[in-house]
Design a protein around this motif. Structure first.
Motif, PDB file in Angstrom:
ATOM      1  N   SER A 423       0.834  -1.204   0.000  1.00 50.67           N
ATOM      2  CA  SER A 423       0.000   0.000   0.000  1.00 50.67           C
ATOM      3  C   SER A 423       0.878   1.267   0.000  1.00 50.67           C
ATOM      4  O   SER A 423       2.023   1.244   0.435  1.00 50.67           O
ATOM      5  N   ASP A 424       0.284   2.339  -0.540  1.00 47.07           N
ATOM      6  CA  ASP A 424       0.985   3.628  -0.509  1.00 47.07           C
ATOM      7  C   ASP A 424      -0.042   4.707  -0.252  1.00 47.07           C
ATOM      8  O   ASP A 424      -1.241   4.461  -0.308  1.00 47.07           O
ATOM      9  N   ASN A 425       0.452   5.906   0.078  1.00 46.63           N
ATOM     10  CA  ASN A 425      -0.476   7.024   0.284  1.00 46.63           C
ATOM     11  C   ASN A 425      -0.344   8.041  -0.849  1.00 46.63           C
ATOM     12  O   ASN A 425      -0.354   9.244  -0.647  1.00 46.63           O
ATOM     13  N   GLY A 426      -0.167   7.463  -2.045  1.00 49.04           N
ATOM     14  CA  GLY A 426       0.017   8.306  -3.224  1.00 49.04           C
ATOM     15  C   GLY A 426      -1.294   8.908  -3.718  1.00 49.04           C
ATOM     16  O   GLY A 426      -2.287   8.936  -2.972  1.00 49.04           O
ATOM     17  N   PRO A 427      -1.301   9.344  -4.974  1.00 46.14           N
ATOM     18  CA  PRO A 427      -2.479  10.046  -5.471  1.00 46.14           C
ATOM     19  C   PRO A 427      -3.668   9.137  -5.793  1.00 46.14           C
ATOM     20  O   PRO A 427      -4.769   9.620  -6.037  1.00 46.14           O
ATOM     21  N   GLY A 428      -3.455   7.835  -5.787  1.00 46.32           N
ATOM     22  CA  GLY A 428      -4.560   6.906  -6.124  1.00 46.32           C
ATOM     23  C   GLY A 428      -4.740   6.769  -7.617  1.00 46.32           C
ATOM     24  O   GLY A 428      -4.103   7.463  -8.396  1.00 46.32           O
ATOM     25  N   ILE A 429      -5.633   5.834  -8.010  1.00 48.32           N
ATOM     26  CA  ILE A 429      -5.831   5.550  -9.432  1.00 48.32           C
ATOM     27  C   ILE A 429      -7.120   6.218  -9.868  1.00 48.32           C
ATOM     28  O   ILE A 429      -8.180   6.013  -9.256  1.00 48.32           O
ATOM     29  N   PRO A 430      -7.062   7.010 -10.890  1.00 50.70           N
ATOM     30  CA  PRO A 430      -8.300   7.639 -11.355  1.00 50.70           C
ATOM     31  C   PRO A 430      -9.300   6.563 -11.810  1.00 50.70           C
ATOM     32  O   PRO A 430      -8.893   5.541 -12.355  1.00 50.70           O
ATOM     33  N   PRO A 431     -10.558   6.827 -11.568  1.00 48.32           N
ATOM     34  CA  PRO A 431     -11.561   5.805 -11.854  1.00 48.32           C
ATOM     35  C   PRO A 431     -11.535   5.315 -13.302  1.00 48.32           C
ATOM     36  O   PRO A 431     -11.742   4.116 -13.547  1.00 48.32           O
ATOM     37  N   GLU A 432     -11.280   6.202 -14.257  1.00 50.43           N
ATOM     38  CA  GLU A 432     -11.332   5.794 -15.651  1.00 50.43           C
ATOM     39  C   GLU A 432     -10.254   4.783 -16.015  1.00 50.43           C
ATOM     40  O   GLU A 432     -10.352   4.094 -17.026  1.00 50.43           O
ATOM     41  N   PHE A 433      -9.235   4.654 -15.179  1.00 50.52           N
ATOM     42  CA  PHE A 433      -8.144   3.699 -15.463  1.00 50.52           C
ATOM     43  C   PHE A 433      -8.369   2.326 -14.821  1.00 50.52           C
ATOM     44  O   PHE A 433      -7.676   1.364 -15.139  1.00 50.52           O
ATOM     45  N   ARG A 434      -9.269   2.341 -13.891  1.00 51.87           N
ATOM     46  CA  ARG A 434      -9.353   1.131 -13.039  1.00 51.87           C
ATOM     47  C   ARG A 434      -9.634  -0.137 -13.853  1.00 51.87           C
ATOM     48  O   ARG A 434      -9.150  -1.212 -13.518  1.00 51.87           O
ATOM     49  N   ASN A 435     -10.462   0.016 -14.916  1.00 51.67           N
ATOM     50  CA  ASN A 435     -10.809  -1.187 -15.681  1.00 51.67           C
ATOM     51  C   ASN A 435      -9.679  -1.655 -16.588  1.00 51.67           C
ATOM     52  O   ASN A 435      -9.761  -2.743 -17.149  1.00 51.67           O
ATOM     53  N   HIS A 436      -8.645  -0.825 -16.702  1.00 49.29           N
ATOM     54  CA  HIS A 436      -7.577  -1.194 -17.631  1.00 49.29           C
ATOM     55  C   HIS A 436      -6.277  -1.447 -16.924  1.00 49.29           C
ATOM     56  O   HIS A 436      -5.241  -1.611 -17.560  1.00 49.29           O
ATOM     57  N   LEU A 437      -6.350  -1.512 -15.566  1.00 42.26           N
ATOM     58  CA  LEU A 437      -5.132  -1.647 -14.768  1.00 42.26           C
ATOM     59  C   LEU A 437      -4.256  -2.799 -15.224  1.00 42.26           C
ATOM     60  O   LEU A 437      -3.045  -2.683 -15.285  1.00 42.26           O
ATOM     61  N   PHE A 438      -4.910  -3.922 -15.534  1.00 43.15           N
ATOM     62  CA  PHE A 438      -4.123  -5.132 -15.792  1.00 43.15           C
ATOM     63  C   PHE A 438      -3.987  -5.426 -17.282  1.00 43.15           C
ATOM     64  O   PHE A 438      -3.495  -6.484 -17.651  1.00 43.15           O
ATOM     65  N   ASP A 439      -4.450  -4.466 -18.120  1.00 46.59           N
ATOM     66  CA  ASP A 439      -4.289  -4.658 -19.568  1.00 46.59           C
ATOM     67  C   ASP A 439      -2.819  -4.527 -19.939  1.00 46.59           C
ATOM     68  O   ASP A 439      -2.107  -3.687 -19.391  1.00 46.59           O
ATOM     69  N   PRO A 440      -2.380  -5.368 -20.879  1.00 45.62           N
ATOM     70  CA  PRO A 440      -0.991  -5.212 -21.307  1.00 45.62           C
ATOM     71  C   PRO A 440      -0.791  -3.891 -22.077  1.00 45.62           C
ATOM     72  O   PRO A 440      -1.715  -3.453 -22.773  1.00 45.62           O
ATOM     73  N   PHE A 441       0.366  -3.300 -21.941  1.00 48.32           N
ATOM     74  CA  PHE A 441       0.758  -2.048 -22.611  1.00 48.32           C
ATOM     75  C   PHE A 441      -0.088  -0.868 -22.202  1.00 48.32           C
ATOM     76  O   PHE A 441      -0.096   0.159 -22.856  1.00 48.32           O
ATOM     77  N   PHE A 442      -0.862  -1.056 -21.096  1.00 51.17           N
ATOM     78  CA  PHE A 442      -1.579   0.116 -20.569  1.00 51.17           C
ATOM     79  C   PHE A 442      -0.678   0.765 -19.517  1.00 51.17           C
ATOM     80  O   PHE A 442      -0.335   0.129 -18.512  1.00 51.17           O
ATOM     81  N   THR A 443      -0.334   1.999 -19.793  1.00 48.76           N
ATOM     82  CA  THR A 443       0.558   2.680 -18.844  1.00 48.76           C
ATOM     83  C   THR A 443       0.284   4.177 -18.817  1.00 48.76           C
ATOM     84  O   THR A 443      -0.223   4.746 -19.791  1.00 48.76           O
TER      85      THR A 443
END
Lengths: 490, 311
Positions: A423-443
């Motif tokens: 875990s980290d206390n960073g900025p978090g993941i924007p909601p629009e990215f959440r569905n693509h977190l584990f897609d290859p070449f998504f960065t």
């Protein structure tokens, strides 16, 4: 499976038993009633027979008694006893006698034991009681001399002449024939009852089989569904339009639909795979193509000016960088293949090797790194795989924090699972990215390959684990990986 | 033709006025029998073989030329009354009624059957085969069966036996009864209804062959002296020609084949002629009994009258 079958078979047994019990109950009750009525009927018949016989003797008895004609009295008893001789030469007459009001024998069918002119031989208390009762008769009637095969019924007719009591005719009939008759009819009724019970249980078994057979088939079908064997389910034969038929056809419909759904899902999965493969291919092509274009440019320029050392000095690092990028992309793509081949197990403290790598990644930035390894040394892990998962997650967290923040790694055992938490206390993941977190070449990173989380996902999946992500914009992110103990070391 | 019509007319008249009496003796009118000749039978013969008696009466009818019918009665007294009143002409009776004094006498001796070569028979005192009794005295206080109050073998002889010891039947036996048939007396003893009985030796021997199962249950404990066999008698007032005819037929039975057949059925040698003195033995016995027990005899006679008036 076995339990279910036993339950069903007991249901079918219950059906059969219930029907058998009902049939048996009805049959036995009816049988008992008939036997009782039969007995009463026979008893009445015996009573009237004894009275009839006694009457036949009493008709001429009065005159014979008045004339002292003992021989005629005896003969009338004898005739009466012969009269009763039926087809089986069994008239049931145990004895018969004519006695005077004082109990003196006037005639007796057993003259030897009961001599003429002597008081009646009273062998036991029953005889005394019977004689006392008989002497009180002033109208014809019957007396009971005990039951059973030795029991008898006595028809008693007083002999009256002009209202003067002259004596009594006593005719004693055995219950033996009555009992035999009753036994015969009871046996017939019992036989019929048993036949009915057998028929009833066969019927019950047939009915219960008819009811439970589709149920059994359905149960087996549902179990097959549970095991995921959708295509193997045979449709249940629908015979009738009754509730069972409706249930069976509903089940058939459901099974068919599930099978269709499954094949549809399989088709979708195949096309999704193809899509993913296409995306990977496109990503690979794109990612490799970008540096390739630069490299080609450099090589072209170098060809044109082969003697310019300054140019070589300027372009060689660029060539090196581009080739390295291509190499890293290919390495990342091959990492799964490499890890698949890795089999070495180690104890969980081997994870601690990662601390230094992460510290070097922090590289003096103001990032707090908390490391909590609560796995005991007895827990064995596949070092290469688990290290790769943890390292990729930690790198992501460290990179997400930019300059300052806290990164926490915790690992512990929870039942049959090994939990890895980053875990980290960073900025978090924007909601629009959440569905693509584990897609290859998504960065989202400048120099990222977009393959880090994809690799984590593939590794966790290969170990039949679960990966959960909790993230809040501005509130940090937590990745939790649960790996089954049995897989964590393979 | 005319005679036939007259006969029919007489028959119709007879029917209308009830003249026809089946029990009355046969009459001969103009050589034609209008009524059957009645022949009285008593317990002296075994009467249960109806077919045999029918055939015998047919034989007699054929011989005599008129219809002969057997009139069966239960007691000797009844048959004697039928003779006395003229309703029968012939009867087979016992020696005891034969010797009884009648005034006026209405019977005459016709023939005496020959049994085992002699016109004689005996009285048997019988008991059950398992009985411990050896003599009539042993039967004291027991039940005794007689055949007929006017029977010689079935009543007079046992009475005489006891009277000669100064005893009466009533006091000697606990209970007595009449069976009106020697066969039934044997039955009564065989069935143990009676402890003892007095029977005709001829009947006992006859039944010993015909119904051995019955007779073998009895045992003879006393055999009387020989008496004149029960005789066939004729009514004194009967047509003498008819009486003579009947006598000749009976005497001739042993000489013709068919007659022999009936004699064989009766177990008799034949019907013979004997003087009335043959029955003096019975007469003496009756007199001695009377003399020994004059008071008992009177009482007995009264009782017999009651018993005989039974039917």
């Amino acid at each position: 499976m076995k339990l279910c079958l036993r339950h069903l078979s007991s249901l079918s047994v219950k059906f059969a038993l219930t029907i058998t019990a009902v049939v048996a109950g009805v049959a036995f009750t009816t049988g008992a009633v008939i036997v009782t009525l039969d007995w009463q009927h026979f008893h009445r018949e015996l009573e009237s027979k004894s009275l009839l016989l006694a009457h036949s003797v009493s008709i001429t008895a009065a005159g014979d008694i008045l004339r002292n004609d003992h021989w005629s009295l005896f003969k009338s008893l004898k005739k009466m006893a012969r009269k009763g001789t039926g087809e089986r030469r069994e008239n049931g007459i145990i004895t018969a006698m004519i006695i005077d009001p004082q109990g003196v024998v006037l005639a007796h069918l057993q003259p030897n034991e009961n001599p003429l002119g002597m008081p009646l031989a009273l062998n036991d208390k029953t005889e005394e009681r019977l004689l006392d009762s008989a002497k009180k008769f002033r109208t014809p009637g019957t007396l009971n001399g005990g039951f059973g095969t030795n029991g008898f019924l006595e028809g008693i007719v007083p002999i009256l002449s002009d209202e003067k009591l002259l004596g009594f005719v006593r005719v004693r009939l055995s219950y033996r024939e009555l009992i035999l008759k009753a036994q015969r009819s009871a046996m017939i009724i019992l036989g019929l009852t048993l036949a009915l019970v057998v028929l009833g249980s066969l019927l019950g078994a047939a009915i219960s089989r008819r009811i439970t057979k589709p149920l059994t088939a359905m149960t087996q079908g549902i179990e097959a569904l549970g095991r995921g064997e959708l295509s193997d389910i045979k449709p249940i034969t629908v015979r009738n339009d009754d509730e069972l038929g409706i249930l069976a056809s509903a089940f058939n419909k459901m099974a068919k639909e599930m099978a269709e759904k499954k094949s549809l899902e399989e088709q979708i999965a195949v096309s999704e795979k193809l899509v993913a493969l296409g995306r990977i291919s496109a990503g690979v092509a794109h990612e490799v193509n970008n540096p390739l274009a630069g490299l080609m440019n450099c090589i072209d320029t170098l060809k044109e000016h082969p003697d310019d050392p300054e140019l070589v000095e300027r372009y060689l690092p660029l060539l090196d960088k581009g080739l390295n990028r291509i190499k890293s992309i290919v390495e990342s793509l091959l990492i799964e293949l490499r890890i698949e081949e890795a089999h070495g197990t180690d104890n969980s403290s081997s994870l601690d090797d990662l601390r230094d790598i992460v510290e070097s990644e922090i590289n003096g930035r103001r990032i707090d790194f908390i490391w909590e390894n609560h796995l005991g040394d007895d827990v064995l892990i596949n070092k290469r795989r688990v290290q790769q998962i943890v390292l990729n997650l930690l790198k992501n967290s460290v990179q997400a924090l930019h300059d300052k923040g806290t990164v926490t790694f915790r690992t512990f055992r929870d039942g049959n699972f090994v939990i890895l938490e980053v875990s980290d206390n960073g900025p978090g993941i924007p909601p629009e990215f959440r569905n693509h977190l584990f897609d290859p070449f998504f960065t989202t990173k400048q120099n990222g390959t977009g393959l880090g989380l994809w690799i984590v996902y593939r590794l966790v999946e290969s170990m039949r684990g679960v990966i959960e992500v909790e993230s809040e914009v501005g509130g940090g992110t937590q990745f939790q990986v649960s790996l089954p103990m049995m897989n964590v070391s393979t | 033709m005319l005679r036939k019509w007259v006969t029919y007319f007489a028959l119709i008249l007879g029917t209308l006025f009830g003249v026809t009496d089946s029990a009355s003796a046969g009459h001969v009118e103009n050589g034609e029998v209008t009524k059957p000749i009645q022949f009285g039978l008593t317990a002296v013969v075994v009467q249960d073989n109806l077919r045999f008696l029918d055939q015998w009466s047919q034989y007699l009818s054929d011989k005599i030329g008129h219809r002969v019918e057997f009139a069966r009665r239960k007691s000797y007294r009844e048959v004697m009354d039928l003779l006395d009143s003229g309703r029968i002409d012939f009867a087979w009776i016992c020696g005891y009624p034969f010797i009884k004094k009648r005034d006026p006498e209405f019977i005459q001796l016709l023939s005496v059957p020959v049994y085992a070569g002699r016109p004689l028979y005996h009285s048997f005192i019988i008991v059950h085969k398992d009985s411990p009794d050896r003599v009539i005295e042993d039967l004291e206080g027991k039940v005794f069966a007689f055949s007929d109050p006017e029977s010689n073998s079935g009543y007079l002889f046992p009475q005489f036996l006891l009277a000669s010891q100064g005893k009466t039947l009533e006091r000697h036996f606990r209970q007595t009864f009449f069976t009106y048939s020697h066969a039934e007396t044997i039955e009564a003893v065989a069935e143990q209804v009676a402890n003892g009985g007095a029977v005709d030796s001829y009947i006992w021997e006859y039944l010993k062959e015909k119904r051995p199962a019955l007779v073998k249950n009895t045992r003879v404990i006393k055999k009387s002296p020989a008496f004149g066999f029960p005789p066939v008698v004729a009514r004194i007032g009967a047509d003498p020609k008819l009486v003579q005819k009947m006598r000749n037929i009976l005497l001739g039975m042993s000489r013709d084949l068919e007659g022999k057949k009936f004699l064989a059925g009766l177990k008799l040698d034949g019907f013979g002629e004997s003087p009335p003195e043959l029955f003096d033995g019975i007469r003496d016995m009756a007199a001695m009994t009377r003399k020994a027990l004059p008071w008992a005899n009177a009482a007995e006679r009264k009782k017999n009258e009651v018993a005989a008036g039974k039917e």
